[in-house]
Design a protein around this motif. Structure first.
Motif, short mmCIF file in Angstrom:
data_model
loop_
_atom_site.label_atom_id
_atom_site.label_comp_id
_atom_site.label_asym_id
_atom_site.label_seq_id
_atom_site.Cartn_x
_atom_site.Cartn_y
_atom_site.Cartn_z
N GLU A 158 0.83 -1.21 0.00
CA GLU A 158 0.00 0.00 0.00
C GLU A 158 0.87 1.26 0.00
O GLU A 158 0.60 2.21 -0.75
CB GLU A 158 -0.93 0.00 1.21
N LYS A 162 1.32 4.25 -3.04
CA LYS A 162 1.22 5.69 -2.83
C LYS A 162 2.51 6.39 -3.28
O LYS A 162 2.48 7.49 -3.83
CB LYS A 162 0.94 5.99 -1.36
N ASP A 167 -1.81 10.20 -4.82
CA ASP A 167 -3.24 10.02 -4.53
C ASP A 167 -4.05 9.64 -5.76
O ASP A 167 -5.28 9.63 -5.72
CB ASP A 167 -3.82 11.31 -3.93
N GLY A 170 -5.92 4.00 -6.09
CA GLY A 170 -6.42 3.39 -4.88
C GLY A 170 -5.73 2.07 -4.61
O GLY A 170 -4.98 1.55 -5.44
N TRP A 171 -5.96 1.52 -3.44
CA TRP A 171 -5.36 0.23 -3.06
C TRP A 171 -6.36 -0.53 -2.21
O TRP A 171 -6.96 0.04 -1.28
CB TRP A 171 -4.07 0.45 -2.27
N CYS A 188 -13.67 1.93 -2.44
CA CYS A 188 -12.38 2.59 -2.64
C CYS A 188 -12.54 3.80 -3.55
O CYS A 188 -11.98 4.87 -3.29
CB CYS A 188 -11.38 1.60 -3.23
N LEU A 189 -13.34 3.65 -4.60
CA LEU A 189 -13.57 4.77 -5.51
C LEU A 189 -14.33 5.90 -4.82
O LEU A 189 -14.00 7.07 -4.98
CB LEU A 189 -14.33 4.29 -6.74
N ASP A 191 -14.36 6.58 -1.69
CA ASP A 191 -13.49 7.20 -0.69
C ASP A 191 -12.37 8.03 -1.34
O ASP A 191 -11.77 8.88 -0.67
CB ASP A 191 -12.85 6.13 0.21
N ASN A 192 -12.08 7.73 -2.61
CA ASN A 192 -10.98 8.41 -3.30
C ASN A 192 -11.42 8.86 -4.68
O ASN A 192 -10.91 8.38 -5.71
CB ASN A 192 -9.78 7.46 -3.42
N ILE A 195 -9.50 9.05 -8.64
CA ILE A 195 -8.37 8.15 -8.90
C ILE A 195 -8.50 7.56 -10.31
O ILE A 195 -9.58 7.48 -10.89
CB ILE A 195 -8.29 7.02 -7.86
N ILE A 198 -7.04 1.17 -9.44
CA ILE A 198 -6.93 0.56 -8.12
C ILE A 198 -5.98 -0.64 -8.20
O ILE A 198 -6.10 -1.47 -9.12
CB ILE A 198 -8.29 0.08 -7.60
#
Length: 699
Positions: A158, A162, A167, A170-171, A188-189, A191-192, A195, A198
């Motif tokens: 992870e 990064k 940023d 995602g991971w 994940c998408l 939350d971020n 991006i 992933i």
């Protein structure tokens, strides 16, 4: 024209080709899939999946609804066509959240995919369907690039993600593919937002775009970034894989060792079910198998599910010297058998320690991947394609280990996680849905005189019934043309003069190197000389004896050596002639040689029966159409003997048999198929394929 240069992946997008597809988004998605699948650094055969979303008319309501088009179960993106994809309503996939009861009930969702279908001719939806359906993007790639899996399988994956992409990526930690993983990608998408993709821990990569081209470029750019990151670090911690512990043999020596060892390994790998082999001495393989880190890394196994599903959890490493004397197969078999016994015990322990109450029964405990330091890598599977693909996947696994070690440290999947993938009930169901194997599957046939005529017809029939065929002939040009008629992984060829023992030995070594060994020997090479006694020269006599009789003897002798080494029997089929039974005029040299072939068959059948090696004769007669021996003087000689013209021969031969049938090369091939695939309790027999010639009846 390339819009961007890449060092670590191939840019294959052709604007002219894409423009021909217009605005057909499904066609563009298939085009993108195919060019991605051409680069094995991006994904292997059968690995990964791709998709697009379009608006389609609902046939019941007439409303425009979004449809997900995604690679179906068991497909390959490199060869993907419309027949290999599934079309599902996106809103129905997302509504499956209402039926989802949690990760422990995940497999319940899979049958519900069929309730989401828009296209009723769809390929069966794969377990990765929700990973595409729960994300909002028009075009999505899920790939298994070596560089990305190296990042995903590295310690501190992870943090490394990064470090490489900041940023913008995602991971998501390791999780078995399925509906819940789709929910994790969606989260994940959310939350971020913003991006571009992933990274899936220990697994692979998801990338996307609004168009097929944008998705393609996004995938390549992300893979390039990971590849460059690894390249900058390789060697910084010292030599790759800790440097070399041993040196490789020279190329010809490696292949010589591999060809001798292959039948021994094939026999040991076939204790549960007969296997077909593949060998490679690729430089990446040699770097790994010769390294100081081999003993540490090989037992860890692979990380990506697509890898170990095809390679088993770990390889078997042979503890024999690269230049070991392999001339005595029995001695080398005795030496390495304990390693196979230990591997099987460890695999059974893995199964017993990890199995669950509803796990399928333990499968074949033999290794798929066998590493020979200084020489290369063998892989064994149910057919040549599967063995070759396993080899390719393990090379990818080597690339992953090299990359992860360059970054920080390679980490494999925990054994329980690996087991849950390998013995997943859905994977078991997929295996059960596979079509039954053909009668000659898992068998290797070497055929002499296979450049054309009867020999080629025999090769065609055996290949059509599932066998791998190794074609031999004295004419290289004919062999190349003949070999080109088969699909990949079905055939191979080598020039062979059956009157030359060393040439025969070379051909068998080539066949063993290609497929692991030999199960069926068909001696079809021949020539015909028709002359009265006073015109038959010693040269005529010798060449007939050399090709027909000595050639059969040498083919049988070397073939039996390999069959005994493998330990599971085999077949020898000799193509003789009615002339070995019938005393015809002007035929002393040919008829005598054919009679010798027939009696040699009986002698070998009596000797080899206890070894489960069956020896039979197929006797043709009058095969004029498509047969090489009817070219030139033989046809003239037979026409003269019967007092007719050459042009009258086909009709003459058809009328003289009891059934009044024209006999063709394909009919002889059917006889060979019968004695190798159907008459499995028969040996020492003569099968007449002549339309019925009473004077040639054996009894």
């Amino acid at each position: 024209m390339k819009l961007k240069e890449f060092k670590h992946v191939d840019y294959l997008w052709d604007d002219a080709q894409a423009d021909k597809l217009g605005d057909d988004q499904v066609a563009l998605f298939l085009y993108r899939s195919n060019i991605l699948g051409q680069d094995l650094r991006i994904t292997n055969y059968g690995g990964g999946n791709t998709s697009c979303k379009t608006m389609e008319k609902d046939p019941l309501t007439g409303e425009e609804r979004e449809v997900l088009w995604v690679k179906g179960s068991g497909g390959d993106i490199g060869t993907l066509t419309r027949d290999g994809i599934a079309g599902l309503y996106t809103d129905k996939i997302r509504n499956l959240k209402n039926a989802y009861r949690g990760i422990e009930f995940e497999d319940e969702i899979v049958p519900l995919y069929y309730h989401c279908l828009h296209d009723l001719d769809s390929r069966a939806p794969s377990i990765d369907t929700p990973l595409h359906g729960l994300l909002p993007f028009k075009h999505i790639d899920h790939l298994h690039p070596d560089a990305l899996i190296a990042v995903a399988a590295a310690k501190d994956s992870e943090a490394i993600t990064k470090e490489i992409w900041g940023d913008t990526m995602g991971w998501v930690p390791w999780q078995r593919p399925g509906f819940d993983l789709g929910l994790q990608l969606e989260k994940c998408l959310n939350d971020n937002p913003g991006i571009r993709g992933i990274v899936l821990g220990s697994h692979g990569l998801f990338t996307w775009g609004d168009t097929s081209y944008e998705c393609y470029m996004n995938s390549l750019e992300v893979i390039e970034a990971a590849s460059s990151y690894i390249a900058e670090r390789e060697g910084a911690k010292g030599p790759v894989f800790g440097g070399s512990r041993i040196e490789s043999l020279q190329g010809d020596q490696r292949k010589a060792q591999a060809s001798q060892l292959a039948p021994v390994l094939r026999g040991l790998c076939s204790s549960y079910n007969k296997m077909i082999g593949h060998f490679t001495d690729d430089e990446r393989v040699l770097q790994f198998v010769n390294s100081n880190d081999l003993d540490r890394l090989a037992p860890l196994g692979t990380s990506c599910p697509d890898h170990f599903l095809r390679t088993k959890i770990q390889p078997l490493v042979l503890e024999i010297a690269p230049d070991e004397d392999l001339s005595d197969p029995a001695a080398i078999k005795e030496k390495i058998t304990p390693a196979f016994e230990q591997y099987r015990k460890e695999y059974e322990a893995y199964y017993q320690n990890c199995k669950r109450d509803n796990s399928p029964a333990m499968r074949d405990p033999n290794p798929v991947v066998i590493l020979y330091p200084g020489v290369g890598m063998f892989t064994f599977a149910k057919n040549k394609q599967t063995a070759r693909v396993a080899s390719e996947f393990y090379i990818n696994a080597i690339n992953v280990m090299r990359g992860a070690e360059a970054i920080t440290e390679y980490t494999a999947l925990p054994r329980q996680e690996a087991f849950d993938i390998e013995y997943w009930l859905l994977e078991e169901d997929k295996l059960k849905r596979m079509p039954p194997e053909k009668p000659l599957s898992r068998r290797v046939a070497i055929i002499t005189g296979a450049g054309g005529g009867i020999g080629k017809a025999i090769a065609d029939k055996l290949a059509a019934e599932g066998a791998n065929v190794f074609l031999t002939d004295i004419d290289d040009d004919r062999l190349q043309v003949a070999n080109a008629t088969y699909k990949r992984d079905i055939s191979a060829y080598g020039v062979c003069d059956v009157s030359d023992e060393s040439s025969i030995d070379k051909a068998y070594k080539q066949a063993s190197l290609e497929f692991g060994g030999v199960d069926i020997v068909v001696h079809s090479a021949g020539l015909a000389i028709s002359k009265p006694l006073e015109d038959t020269t010693l040269k005529d006599w010798n060449i007939l004896q050399d090709v027909l009789v000595k050639g059969q003897f040498n083919m049988a002798k070397k073939g039996v050596e390999i069959m005994k080494t493998q330990g599971f029997g085999g077949d020898i089929v000799n193509i003789a002639s009615k002339n070995g039974l019938v005393a015809g005029k002007n035929n002393v040299g040919y008829g005598t040689a054919k009679a010798a072939q027939q009696h040699m068959t009986r002698l070998l059948a009596a000797e080899l029966g206890p070894h489960k090696i069956r020896v039979n004769t197929v006797n043709p007669d009058g095969v004029i159409v498509g047969s090489k021996i009817w070219e030139g003087e033989w046809a003239e000689g037979r026409a003269k003997a019967y007092g007719i013209t050459v042009e009258e021969l086909p009709a003459f031969y058809a009328k003289r048999n009891l059934m009044n049938e024209i006999i063709r090369p394909e009919d002889i091939a059917n006889g060979v198929f019968a004695v190798t695939a159907i008459l499995d309790k028969s040996t020492g027999n003569t099968i007449n394929v002549d339309g019925g010639m009473a004077e040639a009846f054996v009894r």
